[in-house]
Write a protein that holds these residues in place. Structure first.
Motif, PDB file in Angstrom:
ATOM      1  N   TYR A 312       0.840  -1.201   0.000  1.00 51.42           N
ATOM      2  CA  TYR A 312       0.000   0.000   0.000  1.00 51.42           C
ATOM      3  C   TYR A 312       0.874   1.251   0.000  1.00 51.42           C
ATOM      4  CZ  TYR A 312      -3.939  -3.052   0.956  1.00 51.42           C
ATOM      5  OH  TYR A 312      -4.899  -4.030   0.866  1.00 51.42           O
ATOM      6  N   PRO A 313       1.221   1.728  -1.189  1.00 41.47           N
ATOM      7  CA  PRO A 313       2.082   2.911  -1.256  1.00 41.47           C
ATOM      8  C   PRO A 313       1.348   4.173  -0.809  1.00 41.47           C
ATOM      9  CG  PRO A 313       1.436   2.200  -3.457  1.00 41.47           C
ATOM     10  CD  PRO A 313       0.906   1.179  -2.502  1.00 41.47           C
ATOM     11  N   ILE A 314       2.117   5.161  -0.438  1.00 42.92           N
ATOM     12  CA  ILE A 314       1.544   6.454  -0.062  1.00 42.92           C
ATOM     13  C   ILE A 314       2.383   7.534  -0.743  1.00 42.92           C
ATOM     14  CG2 ILE A 314       2.810   6.212   2.133  1.00 42.92           C
ATOM     15  CD1 ILE A 314       0.936   8.344   3.294  1.00 42.92           C
ATOM     16  N   GLY A 315       1.715   8.339  -1.550  1.00 39.96           N
ATOM     17  CA  GLY A 315       2.479   9.330  -2.307  1.00 39.96           C
ATOM     18  C   GLY A 315       1.710  10.604  -2.557  1.00 39.96           C
ATOM     19  N   THR A 316       2.327  11.438  -3.367  1.00 42.62           N
ATOM     20  CA  THR A 316       1.718  12.728  -3.711  1.00 42.62           C
ATOM     21  C   THR A 316       1.294  12.753  -5.171  1.00 42.62           C
ATOM     22  OG1 THR A 316       3.893  13.589  -4.313  1.00 42.62           O
ATOM     23  CG2 THR A 316       3.171  13.960  -2.046  1.00 42.62           C
ATOM     24  N   GLY A 317       1.478  11.648  -5.879  1.00 44.62           N
ATOM     25  CA  GLY A 317       1.262  11.605  -7.331  1.00 44.62           C
ATOM     26  C   GLY A 317      -0.187  11.727  -7.747  1.00 44.62           C
TER      27      GLY A 317
END
Lengths: 746, 325
Positions: A312-317
Motif C-alpha cells: 500500500y504505497p503512499i504518495g503525492t502523485g
C-alpha cells in the motif's frame, strides 16, 4: 411409433420410474429463468462477455492488464518494470522526464527547478561548473520542492482534533475490524516537506529494506555507508516484541551527506563528482516517504494482513492505489489531493501532426481510474484486447502476424483486420541491449592474445543477428553496431556508426561481412576450417544458457548452426537460472547471452558493464564478460564525469572502437517495442525512460462502449441448434430406451 | 470407529514428516538460500551484502539442522529446519519470500478455487454417471461402442485444448461470457460458467469410461441376475441396485478429492485468471518462492490424508456391512 405422452403416462406406474412431468417442469422453470436473465441482459448495452461491471466502461477509466504480480511496491525496494508501472503513478521523485521531448530531457516534478549543483575542492572551495573531475572532492545537489504539495488521503496521516494520530497506536478492536487499508474509516493528509525526501534516502541505507541501490549509493552519497552500519546496529539493539522489532525512527540518526536547509529545501552531498546522480533523482528510489506511514505500517498485526508498505504505497502523485489485489487486479484512482500539473506544450512537429499536442496546457490527469487485471496467459489477453476490453496491448509472437505486416520497404504496418477496428501501432527502439558475451577469463575465447581476438571477431561476423531478429523476434529489433542503443548520448547511426569488424556500409545500409571474411580470420587465428590445432578435430566451444525449455530449442540450434559455418562445434550447456548465475559468478562459463535495460539515458550506464573493476568474478559486479582493458578503463573513468558534448563523444568513439576490436561482446541487437492501442486511447507515445506516464493518457469512454457493443454481439444461434439437436435426439433415445426395456423383459 | 480415526491420524504423522523431510531436502540441499536471495533480489545490482541481508531478514542465514552457537533448545529451534519445516506442523506458514502472509493468502484464495472446483465436480459427477449408466444400459450396442470411442477420443485430447478451444468458441466467437477474469461476490458468476463447462467437458471422457466400467462389473453379479429374474425392469435394476452397489468405488474417487478442491486446478486457474490456490502454487514455483511451495506441498499432503480418511468413513455410510475397527 411410441408417443412421448404415452411413455410419460405409463412410467410412473413402475416403482422408482422417472418423474418426467416433474423433470420437465423443473427444466421449463430453469429455461424460463434463463430466458428472463438473457432478455434482461440483452436490454443492457453491456456486452455479455464484458469482464467489468455494468456501466463502468463509459467513464474515463483506463483498462489494461499485468502478467506478473508485483512483489514489492516499496520505492526503496522496487526495481522492476512491472512494479514501477504502478508506483510511478503514486510516488513523485523531485524530477521527471519530459513526456514528448527526444532525446530524453529531465524536468522538475515536485521540485521547483532542476537541482542546483555545486562542486567543491577538498578544502571546501567552491569550484566552477567545468572544473576537472580530479579537482572535485564533493558535489552538493540542492533541491527545492514546491510548497503546498499534499499527500494522498491515508489512514497513517489521520489525526484527532488534539493532533494525536487516529491509528497510532492501533487498538485491538480496530485491528480486528480491518482486512485491507480501505477498511480504515478515517484518512488524513499533510504537506510534503524536504525532510520526507531525506527520510527516504535514509531508508535506502537501512539494510532491512533491502534496497537494490544501497551498495551503489554507498559509493556516492557521503556518510551513506556509515549511516547504514549505525542504523543496522541500532535496529539490532532493539529488543524483539512479539517476534518483531519495534519501529526504528531513522530521523534520529544523521547521515553526514544529507541536510535539511529549510522546510522545502534539502541537500545531498556526493563524493567527488557523479553527474549521473541527477538521473537517480527521477527514480522512485528518491521519492518522498512520510515517516508516519512507516511507523503506521510497523504496528503489530498489520503485516499478517498484508497491510504494509510493500502493498500500500503512499504518495503525492496523480493516482493512489485503492485496490491492491495482485492475484486479481490493481486499481489506481485519481488522488483528490493532487497538486496539479498541465500537459506539456512543447513537442516535435511529428507529435503535433499525430495529435500528441492536442491536450497541450490541459490539467492532468485525464482519467479517473485505471484498472489493471491479472492476465497471465497471452491468448486471453490478446483476445480481450481485440474485443475492446483492454485499451492497449503488446504483441506476442503468436499474434504478431495477425496484427502486423511489413511493407516492401521493410516498414511495419497494421494488417487490414487491425485497421478496420481503428487499432493503432506505436513502435520505439528500446534503450536496451541483448548481447552475447565471451568470458574473457576463458583460455580459449578470452584473454588478450591475437589468436583469441581474431577468433572472437570471426564469431562476431558469423553469428548473424539480422537473421536472429527476423526469425525469433518477428523483425522487432535492430542489429547493434556498438554497446549504446539509439537515444543514448554517444550512439552513432549511419555510416559513421557501423562496426567495421562485423559490417560494411553498402548501398546506404550496414551489411554484415561475408562468412569468407570470418573464415579468413579463423585461418589467421590458427583455426583453419574451424580445426583446433591442438586436437586436429573441430574446435569445440561451449554456450551456457538458462534457456532449457523446449521453446528455446530452435534458438539454441540456430546458435549451433551459426558457428557450424566456421566449422566450429558449439556445445549447448543448458541449465537452470540458479546454476547459470553460479557459473557466471565463478567464471566457468565460456559464451553466454545477457541483456541490459538502461536505468538512465547516459552512456556510463552501458559502458560500466565492461569496466574492469566491475568484473563479475573479481567483484561480483555487472561486467559479466570480465573484460579488462587498461585504456578502456581509463577512458571510462574520464568519460563518466564529462558533460555531454564533442569531447565526450570523442572519448566514447574511442571506447567503442576498442570494444569492436577486442570483441568481448557480440553486440547483438536493440529490441524494438511494438504496442497497440485502440482509437479511444490517446497520447500513447512510448517513453522508454519514464514510468509515470499514466497521467498523460486519455480515454474516450463513449467511443469505447460503442465499439465494445458493436464487436461483442452475442451469437445465440449455435445454442439454438444445440438445443434443437438435443430435443430431436430425445425421440430416438426414448425409442431405444423402450426397445431395450422390452428386449430385457424377454 | 473413533479408535480407527485416531489410529489413522497417528499414521498421518510419519507420512507428513516424510513429506516435509523430502521437501526440505529438495529445497535446501538442491537449491541454496543464496540462489533464493538472488532470485528475489532481481537481476540488477545484486551484491553480497544484499544477499546476506535478505537471508538474515528471511531467516535463511541460520544453520540448517543444528545451531551450535545457540544454547539449550534454541540449538534445535533456531535453525532453518525448525523455522521453515517443523513449524508447518503447527500450521504456521509464516511469510512468503516476497513478504506476504501465507495463511492470509491461502484464506483469501481458497474461495475462488472452491467456486470453480465444487460446481465442476458436482456437475461433472452427475453428467458422467448419467452417461455411464446410459452406456451400461445400452451395452453391447452401437450406441455403447460409439460412446466409448468418443470417450477415448475425449480422454486423448489435452486439457489445454479444451481451455483454449472453449475460450475461443464461447468467449470470442459466440461472445457469451468473458474469456477470462474473475470478480468478487455475486459478480463472480459470469466468470465461473466457462471454466466449469470446460472442466466438465474435459472430464467427461475419463469419468464416463471409469463409471461405465464400474457399472458393467456390477451388472454381471448374481444379485443383478436375481433382480432381473424377479421381473424388475432394466432401468430399475440399474438405478436402484447397480448404482447403489457401485457407490463404493465412486465414493473412493470422489471423497478423496473433496479436500483437494481447496487447492484448485493449476491449468484452469492460470488460463482463466482465477485467483485461486492453483495459480498461487504455479506462481510460487515460477518465482521460486519456496516458502509458499513448502506450505502448499504440506497443505496438499494434509488434505490428501484427510481425503483418504473421509473415504474410509464414507464406506460405512455407503455400505453398512463395512466396519472400521
Amino acid at each position: 411409433m411410441i408417443k412421448i405422452e404415452s411413455l410419460a403416462r405409463k412410467l410412473p406406474e413402475s416403482p422408482g420410474a422417472f418423474k418426467i412431468p416433474g423433470s420437465i417442469g423443473r427444466v421449463a422453470l430453469f429455461a424460463c429463468l434463463l430466458t428472463v436473465t438473457i432478455v434482461l441482459s440483452g436490454c443492457s448495452r453491456q456486452a455479455w462477455n464484458d469482464p467489468y461491471r455494468a456501466g463502468e466502461a463509459a467513464g474515463p477509466i483506463f483498462y489494461s492488464s499485468f502478467s506478473e504480480r508485483p512483489k514489492h511496491l516499496d520505492p526503496a525496494r522496487s526495481y522492476s518494470a512491472n512494479e514501477w508501472a504502478f508506483i510511478s503513478q503514486v510516488y513523485e521523485p523531485p524530477l521527471q522526464y519530459h513526456f514528448l521531448k527526444r532525446p530524453y530531457e529531465l524536468v522538475p516534478l515536485t521540485a521547483d527547478a532542476l537541482p542546483e549543483i555545486r562542486q567543491y575542492a577538498s578544502d571546501g572551495t567552491l569550484l566552477p561548473d567545468h572544473a576537472p573531475a580530479s579537482d572535485v572532492a564533493y558535489t552538493d545537489y540542492i533541491v527545492r520542492i514546491r510548497p503546498g504539495i499534499r499527500y494522498q488521503p491515508h489512514p497513517a496521516l489521520a489525526r484527532n482534533d488534539d493532533g494525536s494520530f487516529v491509528y497510532w497506536p492501533l487498538d485491538d478492536e480496530t485491528l480486528d475490524r480491518v482486512d485491507a487499508l480501505a477498511d480504515f474509516e478515517r484518512t488524513g493528509s499533510r504537506e510534503l516537506v524536504a525532510a520526507d525526501y531525506l527520510y527516504q534516502i535514509k531508508r535506502l541505507a537501512f539494510s532491512p529494506n533491502h534496497s537494490p541501490v544501497a551498495s551503489l549509493m554507498a559509493e556516492h552519497i557521503r556518510g551513506f555507508a556509515d549511516f547504514s552500519e549505525r542504523a543496522k546496529a541500532a535496529h539490532d539493539a532493539l529488543p524483539r516484541q512479539g517476534g518483531m522489532r519495534p519501529w526504528l525512527d531513522l530521523r534520529g540518526l544523521d547521515m553526514s551527506g544529507l541536510a535539511e536547509i529549510d522546510r522545502y529545501t534539502y541537500r545531498v552531498r556526493i563524493e567527488n563528482k557523479y553527474p549521473q546522480f541527477i538521473y537517480w533523482l527521477a527514480m522512485n528510489f528518491f521519492a518522498p516517504m512520510p515517516w508516519e506511514a512507516e511507523r503506521f505500517y510497523h504496528q503489530p498485526g498489520l503485516d499478517e494482513k498484508n497491510i504494509n508498505l510493500h502493498w500500500y504505497p503512499i504518495g503525492t502523485g496523480p493516482f493512489m492505489l485503492t485496490e491492491n489485489n495482485p492475484n486479481l487486479r490493481m486499481v489506481l484512482v485519481r488522488n483528490p489531493n493532487f497538486h496539479g500539473e498541465t500537459y506539456p506544450v512543447e513537442g516535435s512537429d511529428e507529435d503535433r501532426r499525430i495529435g500528441l499536442l492536442d491536450d497541450a496546457g490541459r490539467e492532468m490527469p485525464f482519467i479517473e481510474r485505471a484498472v489493471y487485471s491479472l492476465e497471465k496467459e497471452a491468448i486471453p489477453r490478446w483476445n480481450k484486447f481485440l474485443q475492446g476490453f483492454y485499451d492497449n496491448s503488446g504483441i506476442g509472437s503468436d499474434s504478431f502476424d495477425q496484427a502486423v505486416q511489413f511493407g516492401s520497404g521493410g516498414e511495419a504496418t497494421l494488417t487490414e483486420a487491425m485497421r478496420e477496428r481503428g487499432i493503432r501501432l506505436s513502435t520505439a527502439v528500446e534503450t536496451s541491449l541483448f548481447y552475447t558475451g565471451f568470458n574473457m577469463r576463458d583460455p580459449v575465447v578470452g584473454g588478450d592474445s591475437e589468436r583469441a581476438r581474431l577468433l572472437r571477431q570471426a564469431i562476431a561476423i558469423a553469428i548473424d543477428f539480422e537473421e536472429f531478429i527476423s526469425i525469433f523476434r518477428n523483425g522487432r529489433g535492430e542489429a547493434a553496431q556498438g554497446p549504446l542503443p539509439p537515444g543514448i548520448f554517444g550512439h552513432r547511426s549511419g555510416e559513421s556508426g557501423v562496426n567495421p569488424v562485423t559490417h560494411e556500409w553498402r548501398n546506404g545500409t550496414p551489411r554484415r561481412r561475408s562468412i569468407d571474411d570470418a573464415r579468413q580470420l579463423m585461418v589467421e587465428a590458427g583455426y583453419t576450417d574451424g580445426r583446433d590445432p591442438a586436437t586436429g578435430g573441430p574446435l569445440i566451444l561451449y554456450y551456457d544458457t538458462p534457456a532449457a525449455g523446449p521453446d528455446s530449442k530452435a534458438m539454441l540450434q540456430w546458435y549451433r548452426k551459426q558457428l557450424a559455418k566456421l566449422g566450429v562445434e558449439l556445445v549447448i550447456r543448458a541449465t537452470d537460472y540458479n546454476r547459470f548465475q553460479d557459473k557466471m559468478l565463478k567464471g566457468t562459463s565460456q559464451i553466454f547471452s545477457w541483456g541490459w535495460n538502461a536505468d538512465y539515458p547516459d552512456p556510463e550506464n552501458f559502458f560500466f558493464l565492461l569496466y574492469g573493476p566491475n568484473g563479475k568474478v573479481e567483484s561480483k559486479g555487472e561486467n559479466a564478460a570480465n573484460f579488462r582493458h587498461p585504456e578502456f578503463d581509463a577512458l571510462f573513468v574520464e568519460m563518466k564525469d564529462m558533460e555531454n558534448g564533442p569531447a565526450r563523444q570523442q572519448v566514447i568513439d574511442r571506447m567503442v572502437e576498442i570494444l569492436r576490436v577486442e570483441s568481448p561482446w557480440l553486440f547483438g541487437f536493440y529490441p524494438k517495442a511494438y504496442s497497440l492501442h485502440h482509437s479511444w486511447y490517446r497520447n500513447a507515445k512510448p517513453h522508454l525512460m519514464a514510468n509515470n506516464t499514466l497521467k498523460y493518457k486519455g480515454v474516450d469512454g463513449t467511443s469505447r462502449i460503442e465499439a465494445q457493443s458493436a464487436w461483442n454481439d452475442p451469437v445465440l444461434w449455435p445454442l439454438g441448434v444445440l438445443l434443437a439437436i438435443l430435443i430431436v435426439s430425445i425421440i430416438p433415445a426414448v425409442r431405444g430406451f423402450r426397445a431395450r426395456e422390452r428386449s430385457r423383459a424377454l | 470407529m473413533s479408535a480407527y480415526i485416531i489410529r489413522r491420524l497417528l499414521y498421518a504423522i510419519p507420512i507428513l514428516i516424510g513429506v516435509n523431510a523430502l521437501t526440505f531436502v529438495l529445497f535446501f540441499v538442491v537449491n541454496s538460500p543464496d540462489d533464493m536471495a538472488r532470485m528475489h533480489l532481481g537481476g540488477k545490482r545484486v551484491t553480497d551484502q544484499a544477499i546476506e541481508a535478505w537471508k538474515e531478514d528471511h531467516g535463511y542465514n541460520k544453520p540448517l539442522l543444528f545451531n551450535e552457537a545457540a544454547a539449550g533448545t534454541a540449538a534445535l529451534t533456531d535453525t532453518i529446519l525448525y523455522e521453515k519445516s517443523i513449524k508447518l506442523f503447527l500450521f504456521e506458514f509464516g511469510q512468503s519470500d516476497s513478504g506476504r502472509d501465507i495463511s492470509e493468502d491461502i484464506s483469501q484464495r481458497m474461495w475462488p478455487s472452491l467456486a470453480i472446483a465444487v460446481p465442476t465436480l458436482l456437475v461433472g459427477l452427475a453428467i458422467n454417471i448419467t452417461f455411464a449408466l446410459l452406456l451400461a444400459f445400452f451395452r453391447a450396442t452401437y450406441l455403447d461402442f460409439w460412446g466409448v470411442v468418443i470417450c477415448v477420443a475425449m480422454m486423448s485430447i489435452s486439457s489445454l485444448f479444451y481451455i483454449i478451444g472453449g475460450q475461443f468458441l464461447v468467449g470470442k466467437l459466440l461472445n457469451l461470457v468473458p474469456i477470462s477474469g474473475y470478480d468478487t461476490g455475486l459478480h463472480a458468476w459470469k466468470f465461473m460458467i466457462l471454466p466449469v463447462i470446460v472442466g466438465v467437458i474435459g472430464g467427461i471422457g475419463s469419468g464416463t469410461r471409469w463409471y461405465r466400467t464400474l457399472f458393467l462389473e456390477e451388472i454381471h453379479r448374481d444379485y443383478v441376475r436375481s433382480a432381473r429374474a424377479k421381473g424388475l425392469s432394466e432401468h430399475w435394476v440399474l438405478f436402484r441396485h447397480v448404482l447403489r452397489n457401485a457407490l463404493i468405488p465412486i465414493l473412493t474417487g470422489v471423497v478423496v478429492v473433496l479436500p483437494l478442491l481447496f487447492i484448485g486446478s493449476l491449468l484452469v486457474e492460470s488460463f482463466f485468471g482465477i485467483p485461486g490456490l492453483g495459480s498461487y502454487t504455479i506462481d510460487a514455483i515460477n518465482n521460486q518462492d519456496f516458502a509458499i511451495v513448502r506450505a502448499m506441498v504440506f497443505l496438499g499432503a494434509v488434505l490428501y490424508i484427510i481425503g483418504l480418511l473421509l473415504t474410509d468413513i464414507s464406506y460405512t455410510i455407503a455400505d453398512p456391512r463395512v466396519r472400521l475397527d
